[in-house]
Motif scaffolding. Structure first.
Motif, PDB file in Angstrom:
ATOM      1  N   VAL A  99      -4.774  -4.226   5.883  1.00 48.76           N
ATOM      2  CA  VAL A  99      -3.465  -4.881   5.874  1.00 48.76           C
ATOM      3  C   VAL A  99      -3.646  -6.341   6.261  1.00 48.76           C
ATOM      4  CG1 VAL A  99      -1.231  -4.990   7.047  1.00 48.76           C
ATOM      5  CG2 VAL A  99      -2.160  -2.783   6.327  1.00 48.76           C
ATOM      6  N   VAL A 100      -3.052  -7.235   5.475  1.00 52.41           N
ATOM      7  CA  VAL A 100      -3.141  -8.671   5.757  1.00 52.41           C
ATOM      8  C   VAL A 100      -1.770  -9.307   5.599  1.00 52.41           C
ATOM      9  CG1 VAL A 100      -5.530  -8.759   4.926  1.00 52.41           C
ATOM     10  CG2 VAL A 100      -3.660  -9.338   3.360  1.00 52.41           C
ATOM     11  N   GLY A 101      -1.639 -10.501   6.135  1.00 50.63           N
ATOM     12  CA  GLY A 101      -0.443 -11.293   5.926  1.00 50.63           C
ATOM     13  C   GLY A 101      -0.691 -12.326   4.840  1.00 50.63           C
ATOM     14  N   LEU A 102       0.179 -12.372   3.850  1.00 50.86           N
ATOM     15  CA  LEU A 102       0.059 -13.333   2.751  1.00 50.86           C
ATOM     16  C   LEU A 102       1.262 -14.267   2.760  1.00 50.86           C
ATOM     17  CD1 LEU A 102      -1.120 -10.917  -0.108  1.00 50.86           C
ATOM     18  CD2 LEU A 102      -2.543 -12.378   1.351  1.00 50.86           C
ATOM     19  N   CYS A 110       1.044  -7.192   3.341  1.00 46.31           N
ATOM     20  CA  CYS A 110       0.553  -6.563   2.114  1.00 46.31           C
ATOM     21  C   CYS A 110      -0.548  -5.580   2.486  1.00 46.31           C
ATOM     22  CB  CYS A 110       0.018  -7.614   1.146  1.00 46.31           C
ATOM     23  SG  CYS A 110      -0.516  -6.932  -0.438  1.00 46.31           S
ATOM     24  N   ALA A 111      -0.431  -4.369   1.976  1.00 44.39           N
ATOM     25  CA  ALA A 111      -1.417  -3.325   2.266  1.00 44.39           C
ATOM     26  C   ALA A 111      -2.294  -3.085   1.039  1.00 44.39           C
ATOM     27  CB  ALA A 111      -0.716  -2.030   2.663  1.00 44.39           C
ATOM     28  N   LYS A 119      -1.020  -2.612  -2.673  1.00 44.07           N
ATOM     29  CA  LYS A 119      -1.913  -2.783  -3.819  1.00 44.07           C
ATOM     30  C   LYS A 119      -2.991  -1.698  -3.767  1.00 44.07           C
ATOM     31  CE  LYS A 119       0.082  -6.685  -4.997  1.00 44.07           C
ATOM     32  NZ  LYS A 119       0.895  -6.804  -6.227  1.00 44.07           N
ATOM     33  N   PHE A 120      -3.092  -0.921  -4.829  1.00 41.88           N
ATOM     34  CA  PHE A 120      -4.116   0.122  -4.895  1.00 41.88           C
ATOM     35  C   PHE A 120      -5.377  -0.462  -5.528  1.00 41.88           C
ATOM     36  CE2 PHE A 120      -0.083   2.436  -4.860  1.00 41.88           C
ATOM     37  CZ  PHE A 120      -0.318   3.326  -3.821  1.00 41.88           C
ATOM     38  N   ILE A 121      -6.484  -0.368  -4.829  1.00 45.68           N
ATOM     39  CA  ILE A 121      -7.749  -0.912  -5.317  1.00 45.68           C
ATOM     40  C   ILE A 121      -8.828   0.166  -5.238  1.00 45.68           C
ATOM     41  CG2 ILE A 121      -7.181  -3.306  -4.751  1.00 45.68           C
ATOM     42  CD1 ILE A 121      -8.745  -3.046  -2.192  1.00 45.68           C
ATOM     43  N   ASP A 122      -9.920  -0.046  -5.966  1.00 46.25           N
ATOM     44  CA  ASP A 122     -10.989   0.956  -6.028  1.00 46.25           C
ATOM     45  C   ASP A 122     -11.826   0.991  -4.760  1.00 46.25           C
ATOM     46  OD1 ASP A 122     -10.217   1.699  -8.594  1.00 46.25           O
ATOM     47  OD2 ASP A 122     -11.547   0.238  -9.545  1.00 46.25           O
ATOM     48  N   ALA A 123     -12.024  -0.171  -4.148  1.00 46.94           N
ATOM     49  CA  ALA A 123     -12.842  -0.244  -2.934  1.00 46.94           C
ATOM     50  C   ALA A 123     -12.458  -1.474  -2.141  1.00 46.94           C
ATOM     51  CB  ALA A 123     -14.330  -0.291  -3.284  1.00 46.94           C
ATOM     52  N   LEU A 124     -12.573  -1.388  -0.832  1.00 54.67           N
ATOM     53  CA  LEU A 124     -12.306  -2.532   0.034  1.00 54.67           C
ATOM     54  C   LEU A 124     -13.561  -3.388   0.137  1.00 54.67           C
ATOM     55  CD1 LEU A 124     -10.452  -0.628   2.891  1.00 54.67           C
ATOM     56  CD2 LEU A 124      -9.395  -2.162   1.224  1.00 54.67           C
ATOM     57  N   ALA A 178      -3.738 -14.500  -2.788  1.00 57.80           N
ATOM     58  CA  ALA A 178      -2.990 -15.538  -2.073  1.00 57.80           C
ATOM     59  C   ALA A 178      -1.618 -15.796  -2.681  1.00 57.80           C
ATOM     60  CB  ALA A 178      -3.802 -16.829  -2.034  1.00 57.80           C
ATOM     61  N   ASP A 179      -1.478 -15.633  -3.991  1.00 58.61           N
ATOM     62  CA  ASP A 179      -0.217 -15.933  -4.681  1.00 58.61           C
ATOM     63  C   ASP A 179       0.642 -14.691  -4.909  1.00 58.61           C
ATOM     64  OD1 ASP A 179      -0.970 -18.603  -4.828  1.00 58.61           O
ATOM     65  OD2 ASP A 179      -2.013 -18.311  -6.741  1.00 58.61           O
ATOM     66  N   CYS A 180       0.352 -13.617  -4.211  1.00 56.92           N
ATOM     67  CA  CYS A 180       1.050 -12.346  -4.437  1.00 56.92           C
ATOM     68  C   CYS A 180       2.564 -12.486  -4.329  1.00 56.92           C
ATOM     69  CB  CYS A 180       0.540 -11.314  -3.438  1.00 56.92           C
ATOM     70  SG  CYS A 180       1.348  -9.701  -3.521  1.00 56.92           S
ATOM     71  N   PHE A 181       3.037 -13.254  -3.341  1.00 54.82           N
ATOM     72  CA  PHE A 181       4.483 -13.369  -3.098  1.00 54.82           C
ATOM     73  C   PHE A 181       5.035 -14.743  -3.497  1.00 54.82           C
ATOM     74  CE2 PHE A 181       2.960 -10.354   0.203  1.00 54.82           C
ATOM     75  CZ  PHE A 181       3.669  -9.232  -0.200  1.00 54.82           C
ATOM     76  N   ALA A 182       4.248 -15.503  -4.238  1.00 55.82           N
ATOM     77  CA  ALA A 182       4.633 -16.889  -4.522  1.00 55.82           C
ATOM     78  C   ALA A 182       5.956 -17.008  -5.277  1.00 55.82           C
ATOM     79  CB  ALA A 182       3.527 -17.580  -5.317  1.00 55.82           C
ATOM     80  N   ALA A 183       6.273 -16.048  -6.136  1.00 55.69           N
ATOM     81  CA  ALA A 183       7.448 -16.183  -7.002  1.00 55.69           C
ATOM     82  C   ALA A 183       8.621 -15.316  -6.574  1.00 55.69           C
ATOM     83  CB  ALA A 183       7.057 -15.845  -8.438  1.00 55.69           C
ATOM     84  N   GLU A 184       8.573 -14.775  -5.352  1.00 66.00           N
ATOM     85  CA  GLU A 184       9.655 -13.871  -4.979  1.00 66.00           C
ATOM     86  C   GLU A 184      10.100 -14.060  -3.540  1.00 66.00           C
ATOM     87  OE1 GLU A 184       8.391  -9.683  -4.302  1.00 66.00           O
ATOM     88  OE2 GLU A 184       6.516 -10.367  -5.196  1.00 66.00           O
TER      89      GLU A 184
END
Length: 527
Positions: A449-452, A462-463, A496-501, A519-525
């Motif tokens: 989990v990080v903050g974006l 964002c998880a 966000k579902f990913i294959d590996a961390l 980094a731009d995950c929330f840029a437009a919302e």
């Protein structure tokens, strides 16, 4: 009075030297099995003799104090080499075999290594062979099948040399090892530990773990890490038997516990989970286990309960860092059912722990700040990096970079890495608290989990989630799962579902890579 304290003979009488640990145990437990390595067994006498012979070889080939590296997987040979290096008064430089050749090369050069012990299988890898040829270091081959007639092996190095402990003047505060950090955002730093710092950790662990000569201790985690190394050293100090493995396999570990009557199991939470999920677990013989130790990650209460019911109710979390030799703190979750998985418990006998603010003031129970330690198990400093050493040891304490608080019962609660604390909408959110909640979902295998950056919240949570094989789960299902046990401001805004961390070679999650890639995950919302 000072004249009585300067002679080599006087220092020898009262010195603290890591090579003496095995030597003294061999005098007490000579015929007892010290190491089980597959079908091979070494007694304390054999291990002591072989390591002394290797020490004599090192002193002949490198008479001055030098750095000697190992690039080895767990084995009896590796333990012979480590103890031989210590007996010679040289400085051990363990290298993670999972690093890429460029990182290995950096450590060899930065640490000014004079020779290296390498497993035959690793030495035969083309890129490693090319690196060693480029650096032109003397190489000693370990774990060989005997086909290296033209190269020095541990066996040929020992051949014909004395088995007596070398007469070497070792000062307790001289460097014993340089262990490199994982380097999550740059080149790794070399933490320099003295003989006394590691020895003090061994003494604390003897009381914390209560090892005896009746114990059989697992060696699943890699010996090039401080955690497994100090467990092995503590086992040898107690006269215990150490059962080493090249890596982790749930069925293999289950079989080893039954075959060798393992009494102390040391692993990661995911290892315990994999063992209990294995089809053999229901029929496994865990009756020999008296202590289950885990580290590096919080353990969900559900897994604690399953271990207590199936393996042993004596369960212990331990903590430490490369810079402050483990164990620093321990926590017994079964004894504290009301405290969550992020508790670290209390300090060991040789380690003092406090919570400090940015100005170096120690904080009272209930106040949040940086977790700091001091004690004889703290490193001497970073190799060739006095500036970084000064920063991490300011105000007379070792700074962990972790945030926490001590509760009214004197138990330490870990909150987050300082750099991973998320500031969203004016609130502070510990990423590890959210991760622990997500990991409690039955479909989840891993989470970070990080903050974006967010146009409204400053940072949004964002998880990043890895699902178990064959499992399925939606973003909304996980968010609903979080809402059931987290505050509104702590619930992720996106999953966000990913294959590996992304991870370092030591298994630490590289959150900076996730922050950069998304980094731009929330840029437009705005949510």
């Amino acid at each position: 009075m000072e004249d009585l304290l300067v002679s080599a003979e006087s220092r020898r009488i009262r010195r603290i030297a890591l090579g003496d640990v095995l030597y003294r145990s061999a005098a007490k437990f000579g015929a007892r099995v010290a190491i089980v390595d597959g079908d091979d067994r070494l007694s304390y006498r054999e291990l002591d003799d072989l390591s002394s012979q290797f020490a004599h070889y090192l002193l002949e080939s490198h008479p001055g104090r030098v750095q000697v590296a190992t690039l080895c997987a767990n084995s009896a040979d590796m333990l012979v080499a480590i103890n031989g290096i210590h007996k010679a008064g040289h400085v051990w430089v363990p290298i993670n075999i999972q690093l890429d050749p460029a990182q290995i090369g950096y450590i060899l050069r930065h640490a000014e290594v004079s020779c290296i012990v390498v497993d035959e299988a690793i030495c035969q890898q083309p890129r490693i062979a090319a690196l060693l040829g480029e650096i032109a270091l003397p190489v000693i081959i370990a774990c060989t099948d005997g086909g290296n007639a033209d190269r020095t092996t541990l066996a040929t190095a020992a051949l014909g040399r004395p088995t007596a402990l070398p007469e070497v003047d070792i000062d307790s505060q001289q460097p014993a090892l340089i262990m490199y950090t994982s380097g999550t955002t740059g080149n790794p730093k070399g933490a320099v530990h003295s003989h006394a710092s590691v020895y003090s950790a061994i003494l604390a662990n003897l009381s914390t773990f209560a090892f005896t000569d009746e114990d059989v201790v697992s060696g699943i985690l890699p010996l090039f890490h401080c955690g497994q190394h100090v467990v092995a050293a503590t086992a040898f100090a107690a006269g215990s038997c150490l059962v080493v493995a090249r890596g982790f396999s749930a069925p293999a570990v289950i079989a080893t516990i039954a075959r060798e009557r393992v009494s102390v199991l040391v692993g990661l939470p995911m290892m315990y989970g994999a063992m209990l999920a294995d089809p053999q677990a229901s029929m496994a013989a865990f009756s020999s286990l008296r202590l289950c130790i885990y580290a590096m990650a919080p353990m969900p209460r559900s897994l604690v309960n399953r271990i207590a019911e199936t393996m042993s109710a004596n369960i212990m979390l331990v903590t430490g860092q490369t810079e402050i030799y483990p164990v620093t703190m321990s926590f017994r979750p079964v004894q504290h059912p009301q405290r969550d998985a992020n508790y670290w418990g209390v300090s060991t006998a040789t380690c003092e722990t406090a919570i400090m603010d940015e100005d170096g003031e120690l904080l009272a129970p209930g106040e949040i700040g940086e977790i700091v330690h001091r004690g004889p198990n703290v490193m001497l400093g970073y190799f060739k990096d006095p500036a970084a050493t000064e920063v991490v040891q300011k105000f007379g304490w070792h700074h962990t970079g972790d945030l926490g608080m001590i509760d009214d019962g004197g138990q330490l609660l870990f909150l987050d890495r300082k750099k991973d604390m998320i500031k969203t909408g004016g609130e502070n959110v510990a990423s590890i608290k959210v991760e622990s909640t997500i990991l409690g979902h039955p479909a989840v295998a891993g989470a970070a989990v990080v903050g974006l950056a967010h146009p409204h919240w400053s940072e949004a949570i964002c998880a990043f989630v890895v699902l178990k094989a064959g499992a399925s789960c939606s973003e909304q299902e996980l968010i609903a799962h979080c809402r059931a046990s987290l505050g509104k401001f702590e619930v992720p805004k996106a999953v966000k579902f990913i294959d590996a961390l992304p991870q370092t070679a030591t298994g630490k999650i590289q959150k900076h890579i996730l922050r950069s890639q998304y980094a731009d995950c929330f840029a437009a919302e705005v949510r």
